[in-house]
Design an enzyme around this catalytic site. Sequence first.
Site, PDB file in Angstrom:
ATOM      1  N   HIS A   8      17.774  33.843  57.366  1.00  0.00           N
ATOM      2  CA  HIS A   8      18.944  34.716  57.328  1.00  0.00           C
ATOM      3  C   HIS A   8      19.364  35.002  55.883  1.00  0.00           C
ATOM      4  O   HIS A   8      19.780  34.081  55.165  1.00  0.00           O
ATOM      5  CB  HIS A   8      20.073  34.007  58.093  1.00  0.00           C
ATOM      6  CG  HIS A   8      21.353  34.742  58.129  1.00  0.00           C
ATOM      7  ND1 HIS A   8      22.513  34.250  57.585  1.00  0.00           N
ATOM      8  CD2 HIS A   8      21.669  35.954  58.651  1.00  0.00           C
ATOM      9  CE1 HIS A   8      23.493  35.098  57.786  1.00  0.00           C
ATOM     10  NE2 HIS A   8      23.017  36.143  58.432  1.00  0.00           N
ATOM     11  N   ARG A   9      19.191  36.238  55.449  1.00  0.00           N
ATOM     12  CA  ARG A   9      19.405  36.636  54.043  1.00  0.00           C
ATOM     13  C   ARG A   9      18.476  35.833  53.130  1.00  0.00           C
ATOM     14  O   ARG A   9      18.828  35.498  51.998  1.00  0.00           O
ATOM     15  CB  ARG A   9      20.865  36.437  53.615  1.00  0.00           C
ATOM     16  CG  ARG A   9      21.875  36.980  54.607  1.00  0.00           C
ATOM     17  CD  ARG A   9      23.316  36.755  54.142  1.00  0.00           C
ATOM     18  NE  ARG A   9      24.258  36.960  55.240  1.00  0.00           N
ATOM     19  CZ  ARG A   9      25.542  36.714  55.206  1.00  0.00           C
ATOM     20  NH1 ARG A   9      26.092  36.269  54.100  1.00  0.00           N
ATOM     21  NH2 ARG A   9      26.323  36.918  56.252  1.00  0.00           N
ATOM     22  N   GLU A  35      15.359  38.055  57.321  1.00  0.00           N
ATOM     23  CA  GLU A  35      16.384  39.050  57.664  1.00  0.00           C
ATOM     24  C   GLU A  35      17.119  39.408  56.383  1.00  0.00           C
ATOM     25  O   GLU A  35      17.395  38.529  55.548  1.00  0.00           O
ATOM     26  CB  GLU A  35      17.386  38.452  58.668  1.00  0.00           C
ATOM     27  CG  GLU A  35      18.459  39.416  59.150  1.00  0.00           C
ATOM     28  CD  GLU A  35      19.777  39.369  58.396  1.00  0.00           C
ATOM     29  OE1 GLU A  35      20.650  40.183  58.698  1.00  0.00           O
ATOM     30  OE2 GLU A  35      19.945  38.533  57.467  1.00  0.00           O
ATOM     31  N   ASP A  37      20.066  42.543  54.545  1.00  0.00           N
ATOM     32  CA  ASP A  37      21.054  43.597  54.819  1.00  0.00           C
ATOM     33  C   ASP A  37      20.844  44.766  53.866  1.00  0.00           C
ATOM     34  O   ASP A  37      20.689  44.558  52.665  1.00  0.00           O
ATOM     35  CB  ASP A  37      22.456  43.024  54.621  1.00  0.00           C
ATOM     36  CG  ASP A  37      22.648  41.718  55.382  1.00  0.00           C
ATOM     37  OD1 ASP A  37      22.639  41.761  56.620  1.00  0.00           O
ATOM     38  OD2 ASP A  37      22.771  40.652  54.738  1.00  0.00           O
ATOM     39  N   HIS A  50      24.821  42.108  51.363  1.00  0.00           N
ATOM     40  CA  HIS A  50      25.536  41.983  52.638  1.00  0.00           C
ATOM     41  C   HIS A  50      26.853  42.765  52.681  1.00  0.00           C
ATOM     42  O   HIS A  50      27.130  43.485  53.632  1.00  0.00           O
ATOM     43  CB  HIS A  50      25.801  40.509  52.947  1.00  0.00           C
ATOM     44  CG  HIS A  50      26.523  40.291  54.234  1.00  0.00           C
ATOM     45  ND1 HIS A  50      27.905  40.294  54.316  1.00  0.00           N
ATOM     46  CD2 HIS A  50      26.075  40.105  55.493  1.00  0.00           C
ATOM     47  CE1 HIS A  50      28.259  40.096  55.575  1.00  0.00           C
ATOM     48  NE2 HIS A  50      27.175  39.979  56.316  1.00  0.00           N
ATOM     49  N   GLU A 110      18.580  44.851  58.453  1.00  0.00           N
ATOM     50  CA  GLU A 110      19.854  45.146  59.110  1.00  0.00           C
ATOM     51  C   GLU A 110      20.570  46.251  58.332  1.00  0.00           C
ATOM     52  O   GLU A 110      20.939  46.070  57.178  1.00  0.00           O
ATOM     53  CB  GLU A 110      20.732  43.885  59.169  1.00  0.00           C
ATOM     54  CG  GLU A 110      22.024  44.196  59.920  1.00  0.00           C
ATOM     55  CD  GLU A 110      23.096  43.129  59.802  1.00  0.00           C
ATOM     56  OE1 GLU A 110      22.828  41.980  59.447  1.00  0.00           O
ATOM     57  OE2 GLU A 110      24.257  43.505  60.066  1.00  0.00           O
ATOM     58  N   LYS A 112      23.554  47.957  57.143  1.00  0.00           N
ATOM     59  CA  LYS A 112      24.972  47.593  57.036  1.00  0.00           C
ATOM     60  C   LYS A 112      25.785  48.880  57.031  1.00  0.00           C
ATOM     61  O   LYS A 112      26.330  49.305  55.999  1.00  0.00           O
ATOM     62  CB  LYS A 112      25.196  46.786  55.752  1.00  0.00           C
ATOM     63  CG  LYS A 112      24.984  45.309  55.965  1.00  0.00           C
ATOM     64  CD  LYS A 112      26.088  44.684  56.820  1.00  0.00           C
ATOM     65  CE  LYS A 112      25.821  43.205  57.091  1.00  0.00           C
ATOM     66  NZ  LYS A 112      26.038  42.817  58.481  1.00  0.00           N
ATOM     67  N   ASP A 230      19.969  29.901  57.984  1.00  0.00           N
ATOM     68  CA  ASP A 230      20.015  29.785  56.517  1.00  0.00           C
ATOM     69  C   ASP A 230      19.108  28.658  56.047  1.00  0.00           C
ATOM     70  O   ASP A 230      18.857  28.511  54.861  1.00  0.00           O
ATOM     71  CB  ASP A 230      21.456  29.454  56.060  1.00  0.00           C
ATOM     72  CG  ASP A 230      22.476  30.493  56.489  1.00  0.00           C
ATOM     73  OD1 ASP A 230      22.087  31.654  56.692  1.00  0.00           O
ATOM     74  OD2 ASP A 230      23.673  30.143  56.607  1.00  0.00           O
TER      75      ASP A 230
HETATM   76  O1  G3P Z   1      21.282  40.117  61.490  1.00  0.00           O
HETATM   77  C1  G3P Z   1      21.869  38.925  61.884  1.00  0.00           C
HETATM   78  C2  G3P Z   1      23.099  38.633  61.058  1.00  0.00           C
HETATM   79  O2  G3P Z   1      22.746  38.762  59.716  1.00  0.00           O
HETATM   80  C3  G3P Z   1      24.260  39.538  61.372  1.00  0.00           C
HETATM   81  O3  G3P Z   1      25.422  39.179  60.700  1.00  0.00           O
HETATM   82  O4  G3P Z   1      27.084  39.319  58.920  1.00  0.00           O
HETATM   83  O5  G3P Z   1      25.168  37.795  58.646  1.00  0.00           O
HETATM   84  O6  G3P Z   1      24.827  40.246  58.493  1.00  0.00           O
HETATM   85  P1  G3P Z   1      25.629  39.144  59.126  1.00  0.00           P
HETATM   86 MG    MG Z   2      22.661  40.429  58.294  1.00  0.00          MG
END
Ligand code: G3P
Ligand code: MG
Length: 257
Positions: A8-9, A35, A37, A50, A110, A112, A230
């Site tokens: 995640h990120r 993943e 953003d 993000h 993703e 944004k 993470d």
């Molecule tokens: O894509 C999953 C997750 O990243 C969505 O929430 O706020 O972490 O971008 P956020």
């Molecule tokens: Mg995200």
Amino acid sequence: MKTKIIAHRGASRYAPENTMPAFQLANEMKANGIETDVQLTKDNIPVLIHDENVRRTTNGTGFVQDYTLQELEQLDAGAWFSETYANTPIVTLKKLLEWISPQSLQLNLEFKNNIIDYKHLENIVYEMVKEYGLLERTVFSSFNDRSIKRMQRIDPNAQTAFLTSNKMRGLTSFVQSIGASGVHVKYRVLTPQLVEECQAKNIDLRVYTVNRPAHMVRCYKLGCTAIFTDVPDIARKQRESIPADGRVKRKLPFRRM
Ligand code: G3P
Ligand code: MG
């Protein structure tokens, strides 16, 4: 099919989110995917960040959309996390695609665009991913259902996912109605019923952000398509502890002889 582990990120517990060090670490930790953003600069360049505002994760202030790429590249996106990462720049999508191309990682981009609905974001990003020949291992996701519909019009075969943090009645029907091939839900939305419905309707179900070992194990046992975490190193260790029959290995109690 084993539940996939998506960083995640990037491996964002250990390095500044959405930067090359975080992506590289995720790869070293053998995550299945990354993943990140995506937002657009003033000159319409997709960059990985993000928040709409650069304040939290850089030494700058103001909105991403008000910076040209050249201006944005002057910012430090690492020092806020730790001095070790001082002078780490914001990454462009192009740079990520170049780096990920020879790796075997899957990619989740993703959009944004639920707060600022950037014009042409889907087209710009899609064309770039296509140019790098990465469409087969890329999922495009968004909290903005209009964006998913736009992606559907651009390429009905592209893998897309609707993001939600809400328990919604009729969620899987909604996902189908907008033409998404997957749904990405916050952990609290996950239920065995949702897993069953997704499996029955052939919808990929990915869960965010799963950082607790017990939650990881629950996702693995339920048979989710993937988790976003993470801490991909911990997620791998937990996944390895689950045998094929789905039972978690327990340590035997110590016995005196
Ligand atoms: O894509 C999953 C997750 O990243 C969505 O929430 O706020 O972490 O971008 P956020
Ligand atoms: Mg995200």
